[in-house]
Design a protein around this motif. Structure first.
Motif, PDB file in Angstrom:
ATOM      1  N   VAL A  31      78.158  25.681  -6.050  1.00  0.00           N
ATOM      2  CA  VAL A  31      76.760  25.228  -6.061  1.00  0.00           C
ATOM      3  C   VAL A  31      76.534  24.275  -7.231  1.00  0.00           C
ATOM      4  CG1 VAL A  31      74.363  25.971  -6.370  1.00  0.00           C
ATOM      5  CG2 VAL A  31      75.878  27.241  -4.824  1.00  0.00           C
ATOM      6  N   ARG A  32      77.068  24.624  -8.389  1.00  0.00           N
ATOM      7  CA  ARG A  32      76.926  23.741  -9.556  1.00  0.00           C
ATOM      8  C   ARG A  32      77.567  22.388  -9.279  1.00  0.00           C
ATOM      9  NH1 ARG A  32      76.988  25.949 -15.439  1.00  0.00           N
ATOM     10  NH2 ARG A  32      74.997  26.579 -14.566  1.00  0.00           N
ATOM     11  N   CYS A  33      78.704  22.407  -8.641  1.00  0.00           N
ATOM     12  CA  CYS A  33      79.386  21.166  -8.278  1.00  0.00           C
ATOM     13  C   CYS A  33      78.494  20.315  -7.376  1.00  0.00           C
ATOM     14  CB  CYS A  33      80.704  21.499  -7.586  1.00  0.00           C
ATOM     15  SG  CYS A  33      81.684  20.077  -7.117  1.00  0.00           S
ATOM     16  N   ALA A  34      77.824  20.946  -6.435  1.00  0.00           N
ATOM     17  CA  ALA A  34      76.927  20.229  -5.527  1.00  0.00           C
ATOM     18  C   ALA A  34      75.735  19.647  -6.271  1.00  0.00           C
ATOM     19  CB  ALA A  34      76.449  21.162  -4.415  1.00  0.00           C
ATOM     20  N   HIS A  35      75.303  20.286  -7.326  1.00  0.00           N
ATOM     21  CA  HIS A  35      74.144  19.827  -8.102  1.00  0.00           C
ATOM     22  C   HIS A  35      74.470  18.693  -9.075  1.00  0.00           C
ATOM     23  CE1 HIS A  35      70.832  22.558  -7.104  1.00  0.00           C
ATOM     24  NE2 HIS A  35      71.733  23.517  -6.978  1.00  0.00           N
ATOM     25  N   VAL A  36      75.731  18.460  -9.355  1.00  0.00           N
ATOM     26  CA  VAL A  36      76.122  17.503 -10.394  1.00  0.00           C
ATOM     27  C   VAL A  36      75.530  16.120 -10.159  1.00  0.00           C
ATOM     28  CG1 VAL A  36      78.113  16.229 -11.336  1.00  0.00           C
ATOM     29  CG2 VAL A  36      78.202  18.704 -11.147  1.00  0.00           C
ATOM     30  N   ASP A  37      75.481  15.688  -8.916  1.00  0.00           N
ATOM     31  CA  ASP A  37      74.951  14.349  -8.646  1.00  0.00           C
ATOM     32  C   ASP A  37      73.426  14.339  -8.512  1.00  0.00           C
ATOM     33  OD1 ASP A  37      74.583  15.531  -6.165  1.00  0.00           O
ATOM     34  OD2 ASP A  37      75.789  14.072  -5.064  1.00  0.00           O
ATOM     35  N   GLY A  38      72.796  15.482  -8.767  1.00  0.00           N
ATOM     36  CA  GLY A  38      71.342  15.568  -8.731  1.00  0.00           C
ATOM     37  C   GLY A  38      70.752  15.769  -7.352  1.00  0.00           C
ATOM     38  N   ASP A  39      71.601  15.970  -6.350  1.00  0.00           N
ATOM     39  CA  ASP A  39      71.112  16.112  -4.978  1.00  0.00           C
ATOM     40  C   ASP A  39      71.928  17.180  -4.248  1.00  0.00           C
ATOM     41  OD1 ASP A  39      69.645  15.605  -2.692  1.00  0.00           O
ATOM     42  OD2 ASP A  39      70.857  13.890  -2.086  1.00  0.00           O
ATOM     43  N   TYR A  40      71.348  18.360  -4.096  1.00  0.00           N
ATOM     44  CA  TYR A  40      71.998  19.475  -3.393  1.00  0.00           C
ATOM     45  C   TYR A  40      71.626  19.358  -1.919  1.00  0.00           C
ATOM     46  CZ  TYR A  40      73.272  24.434  -2.565  1.00  0.00           C
ATOM     47  OH  TYR A  40      73.838  25.613  -2.112  1.00  0.00           O
ATOM     48  N   THR A  41      72.504  18.738  -1.146  1.00  0.00           N
ATOM     49  CA  THR A  41      72.194  18.413   0.240  1.00  0.00           C
ATOM     50  C   THR A  41      72.511  19.571   1.189  1.00  0.00           C
ATOM     51  OG1 THR A  41      74.390  17.521   0.744  1.00  0.00           O
ATOM     52  CG2 THR A  41      72.779  15.983  -0.218  1.00  0.00           C
ATOM     53  N   PRO A  42      71.896  19.554   2.365  1.00  0.00           N
ATOM     54  CA  PRO A  42      72.244  20.563   3.380  1.00  0.00           C
ATOM     55  C   PRO A  42      73.728  20.502   3.765  1.00  0.00           C
ATOM     56  CG  PRO A  42      70.202  19.467   3.971  1.00  0.00           C
ATOM     57  CD  PRO A  42      70.762  18.729   2.787  1.00  0.00           C
ATOM     58  N   GLN A  43      74.310  19.301   3.767  1.00  0.00           N
ATOM     59  CA  GLN A  43      75.739  19.172   4.082  1.00  0.00           C
ATOM     60  C   GLN A  43      76.588  19.891   3.034  1.00  0.00           C
ATOM     61  OE1 GLN A  43      73.638  16.558   3.802  1.00  0.00           O
ATOM     62  NE2 GLN A  43      73.726  15.388   5.696  1.00  0.00           N
ATOM     63  N   GLU A  44      76.215  19.741   1.760  1.00  0.00           N
ATOM     64  CA  GLU A  44      76.960  20.420   0.706  1.00  0.00           C
ATOM     65  C   GLU A  44      76.805  21.937   0.826  1.00  0.00           C
ATOM     66  OE1 GLU A  44      76.788  17.106  -2.875  1.00  0.00           O
ATOM     67  OE2 GLU A  44      74.991  18.293  -2.429  1.00  0.00           O
ATOM     68  N   ARG A  45      75.610  22.385   1.123  1.00  0.00           N
ATOM     69  CA  ARG A  45      75.367  23.823   1.275  1.00  0.00           C
ATOM     70  C   ARG A  45      76.192  24.377   2.440  1.00  0.00           C
ATOM     71  NH1 ARG A  45      72.024  28.174   2.822  1.00  0.00           N
ATOM     72  NH2 ARG A  45      71.275  29.326   1.001  1.00  0.00           N
ATOM     73  N   GLN A  46      76.277  23.625   3.521  1.00  0.00           N
ATOM     74  CA  GLN A  46      77.067  24.060   4.675  1.00  0.00           C
ATOM     75  C   GLN A  46      78.556  24.100   4.340  1.00  0.00           C
ATOM     76  OE1 GLN A  46      76.232  25.425   7.623  1.00  0.00           O
ATOM     77  NE2 GLN A  46      78.430  25.725   7.789  1.00  0.00           N
ATOM     78  N   VAL A  47      79.030  23.122   3.591  1.00  0.00           N
ATOM     79  CA  VAL A  47      80.437  23.128   3.177  1.00  0.00           C
ATOM     80  C   VAL A  47      80.718  24.350   2.312  1.00  0.00           C
ATOM     81  CG1 VAL A  47      82.139  21.944   1.715  1.00  0.00           C
ATOM     82  CG2 VAL A  47      80.843  20.656   3.416  1.00  0.00           C
ATOM     83  N   ILE A  48      79.827  24.656   1.385  1.00  0.00           N
ATOM     84  CA  ILE A  48      80.009  25.832   0.529  1.00  0.00           C
ATOM     85  C   ILE A  48      80.044  27.101   1.380  1.00  0.00           C
ATOM     86  CG2 ILE A  48      78.984  27.244  -1.294  1.00  0.00           C
ATOM     87  CD1 ILE A  48      77.822  24.569  -2.420  1.00  0.00           C
ATOM     88  N   ALA A  49      79.129  27.227   2.316  1.00  0.00           N
ATOM     89  CA  ALA A  49      79.111  28.401   3.198  1.00  0.00           C
ATOM     90  C   ALA A  49      80.412  28.500   3.985  1.00  0.00           C
ATOM     91  CB  ALA A  49      77.908  28.342   4.134  1.00  0.00           C
ATOM     92  N   SER A  50      80.886  27.382   4.502  1.00  0.00           N
ATOM     93  CA  SER A  50      82.143  27.378   5.274  1.00  0.00           C
ATOM     94  C   SER A  50      83.324  27.782   4.404  1.00  0.00           C
ATOM     95  CB  SER A  50      82.395  25.991   5.872  1.00  0.00           C
ATOM     96  OG  SER A  50      81.405  25.681   6.805  1.00  0.00           O
ATOM     97  N   VAL A  51      83.381  27.249   3.198  1.00  0.00           N
ATOM     98  CA  VAL A  51      84.467  27.595   2.276  1.00  0.00           C
ATOM     99  C   VAL A  51      84.466  29.093   1.999  1.00  0.00           C
ATOM    100  CG1 VAL A  51      85.203  27.399  -0.150  1.00  0.00           C
ATOM    101  CG2 VAL A  51      84.701  25.335   1.178  1.00  0.00           C
TER     102      VAL A  51
END
Length: 147
Positions: A31-51
C-alpha cells in the motif's frame, strides 16, 4: 494496530499467529508503494489484492481483511524501515524476490513509473536484503507478464 505489531515483533506481547505480522507488514508495504506517487489507484489496489490472494492462497473475504489491515497499518506506520524489518524477519531470503516482484507489480499497475517510485523501490529492496540486479530482473519479469 501498528503498536501491537511492533510489540509482537519486539517480543513484548505474545504473537497470536506467527505469519500474520509479516503478512500485514507486506500488505502495508505494498500500500505504501502504491502511495509513493501520490495516487492510490483502483488498479493498484486490485494488484495488491491479487498479490496477497495468490501469495497466501486466501479467499476473497480474507484477502479483503488483510488488505484493509494493511491500509490501516500503512497509515499508522511511521517509517518504512519497521515494515521491511518485519518482512526481513518473516520471509526467508530466497522468497524475498517474490516480494520485490510484488512491489514492481504495484509500481507498474498504473502504467507509469517515476523517480520517487524508483527511489522507494531501491530503498526497500536494500532494506530487505535483495540486490539491485535481482530487483532489475524482477522488474523485467513483471513487465514481461504485463506485455
Amino acid at each position: 494496530m501498528f503498536d501491537d505489531l511492533m510489540k509482537r515483533l519486539l517480543g513484548q506481547a505474545p504473537a497470536p499467529e506467527p505469519q500474520s505480522d509479516y503478512r500485514q507488514a507486506l500488505a502495508a508495504l505494498l500500500v505504501r508503494c502504491a502511495h509513493v506517487d501520490g495516487d492510490y489507484t483502483p488498479q493498484e489496489r486490485q494488484v495488491i489484492a491479487s498479490v496477497l490472494q495468490e501469495r497466501y492462497q486466501m479467499d476473497a473475504p480474507a484477502t479483503h481483511t488483510l488488505l484493509t489491515d494493511g491500509e490501516t497499518l500503512e497509515a499508522e506506520a511511521g517509517d518504512t524501515v519497521r515494515l521491511t524489518k518485519a518482512i526481513k524477519d518473516g520471509v526467508p531470503h530466497e522468497d524475498r524476490i517474490a516480494v520485490v516482484e510484488a512491489l514492481w507489480a504495484v509500481v507498474l499497475a498504473d502504467d507509469s513509473r517515476d523517480a520517487e517510485e524508483n527511489a522507494f523501490l531501491r530503498l526497500v529492496v536494500s532494506l530487505i536484503g535483495v540486490n539491485d540486479r535481482d530487483s532489475g530482473l524482477a522488474r523485467q519479469r513483471v513487465e514481461a507478464r504485463r506485455a
